[in-house]
Scaffold this motif. Sequence first.
Motif, PDB file in Angstrom:
ATOM      1  N   GLU A 104      -2.195  10.409   6.343  1.00 47.78           N
ATOM      2  CA  GLU A 104      -1.820   9.000   6.145  1.00 47.78           C
ATOM      3  C   GLU A 104      -0.813   8.866   5.009  1.00 47.78           C
ATOM      4  O   GLU A 104       0.147   8.088   5.101  1.00 47.78           O
ATOM      5  CB  GLU A 104      -3.051   8.160   5.822  1.00 47.78           C
ATOM      6  N   THR A 107       2.538  10.137   6.166  1.00 43.94           N
ATOM      7  CA  THR A 107       3.092   9.190   7.139  1.00 43.94           C
ATOM      8  C   THR A 107       3.666   7.974   6.417  1.00 43.94           C
ATOM      9  O   THR A 107       4.735   7.469   6.792  1.00 43.94           O
ATOM     10  CB  THR A 107       2.012   8.780   8.169  1.00 43.94           C
ATOM     11  N   ALA A 108       2.993   7.509   5.385  1.00 44.92           N
ATOM     12  CA  ALA A 108       3.509   6.383   4.594  1.00 44.92           C
ATOM     13  C   ALA A 108       4.813   6.770   3.893  1.00 44.92           C
ATOM     14  O   ALA A 108       5.761   5.966   3.844  1.00 44.92           O
ATOM     15  CB  ALA A 108       2.460   5.928   3.571  1.00 44.92           C
ATOM     16  N   ARG A 111       7.547   6.721   6.499  1.00 43.00           N
ATOM     17  CA  ARG A 111       7.958   5.341   6.821  1.00 43.00           C
ATOM     18  C   ARG A 111       8.943   4.806   5.790  1.00 43.00           C
ATOM     19  O   ARG A 111       9.917   4.135   6.143  1.00 43.00           O
ATOM     20  CB  ARG A 111       6.743   4.425   6.920  1.00 43.00           C
ATOM     21  N   VAL A 126       3.108   3.270  -2.482  1.00 42.34           N
ATOM     22  CA  VAL A 126       2.430   4.341  -1.733  1.00 42.34           C
ATOM     23  C   VAL A 126       1.516   5.137  -2.663  1.00 42.34           C
ATOM     24  O   VAL A 126       0.364   5.424  -2.325  1.00 42.34           O
ATOM     25  CB  VAL A 126       3.454   5.265  -1.026  1.00 42.34           C
ATOM     26  N   ARG A 129      -1.584   3.065  -3.372  1.00 45.73           N
ATOM     27  CA  ARG A 129      -2.465   2.976  -2.205  1.00 45.73           C
ATOM     28  C   ARG A 129      -3.188   4.287  -1.924  1.00 45.73           C
ATOM     29  O   ARG A 129      -4.318   4.295  -1.452  1.00 45.73           O
ATOM     30  CB  ARG A 129      -1.634   2.588  -0.983  1.00 45.73           C
ATOM     31  N   TYR A 130      -2.529   5.402  -2.230  1.00 41.51           N
ATOM     32  CA  TYR A 130      -3.097   6.726  -1.910  1.00 41.51           C
ATOM     33  C   TYR A 130      -3.423   7.523  -3.171  1.00 41.51           C
ATOM     34  O   TYR A 130      -3.311   8.732  -3.194  1.00 41.51           O
ATOM     35  CB  TYR A 130      -2.131   7.494  -1.001  1.00 41.51           C
ATOM     36  N   ALA A 153       2.902  -2.265  -2.738  1.00 44.22           N
ATOM     37  CA  ALA A 153       1.899  -2.254  -1.674  1.00 44.22           C
ATOM     38  C   ALA A 153       1.958  -3.525  -0.841  1.00 44.22           C
ATOM     39  O   ALA A 153       1.543  -3.531   0.315  1.00 44.22           O
ATOM     40  CB  ALA A 153       0.509  -2.070  -2.267  1.00 44.22           C
TER      41      ALA A 153
END
Length: 155
Positions: A104, A107-108, A111, A126, A129-130, A153
């Motif tokens: 994930e 992938t972020a 993007r 990002v 969030r991660y 975010a």
Amino acid sequence: MSTTLTLNGSESLVVRESTPDRFEVEATYGPSGSRPPKHVHPHHDEEFTVLAGTIRVGFADHEQSFTAGESFVVPRGTPHHMWNAGDEPAVLRWLSTPAGRVEEFFTAMDRLQRAGRTGLVPLAGVLHRYRDVMRPTSVLIRAAVRLLGPLGARR
């Protein structure tokens, strides 16, 4: 069918396996790459095997180059960063265990690259969030992520 993820202008990943326990990719680092910030992975270990070229790895207390056929492990919580300082691409087999949200996260990042959103605020979003996947070790970068991450975010 394999998926290719672009992390920045010189690094890409081809996903070979993705399960809750294992995330395996073939990573390509373009020539003369820049040093990314040191970071840690709080919840997963990483194993690398260099398939071609040379990769330079900075650990907490030393730097080391690895060439084709050599392998190394980065246990969770170990500060590190890696780059290709050479003149030809470096290709690595890269395994993260357990996988958690590693795919994930990548992938972020992909993007952001595809959308052309490579600035500090989107990247901080990002990383914010991660933060269970990757945390910068620099106090300044962590502060920027803490302040700018919620803004990035929301975008």
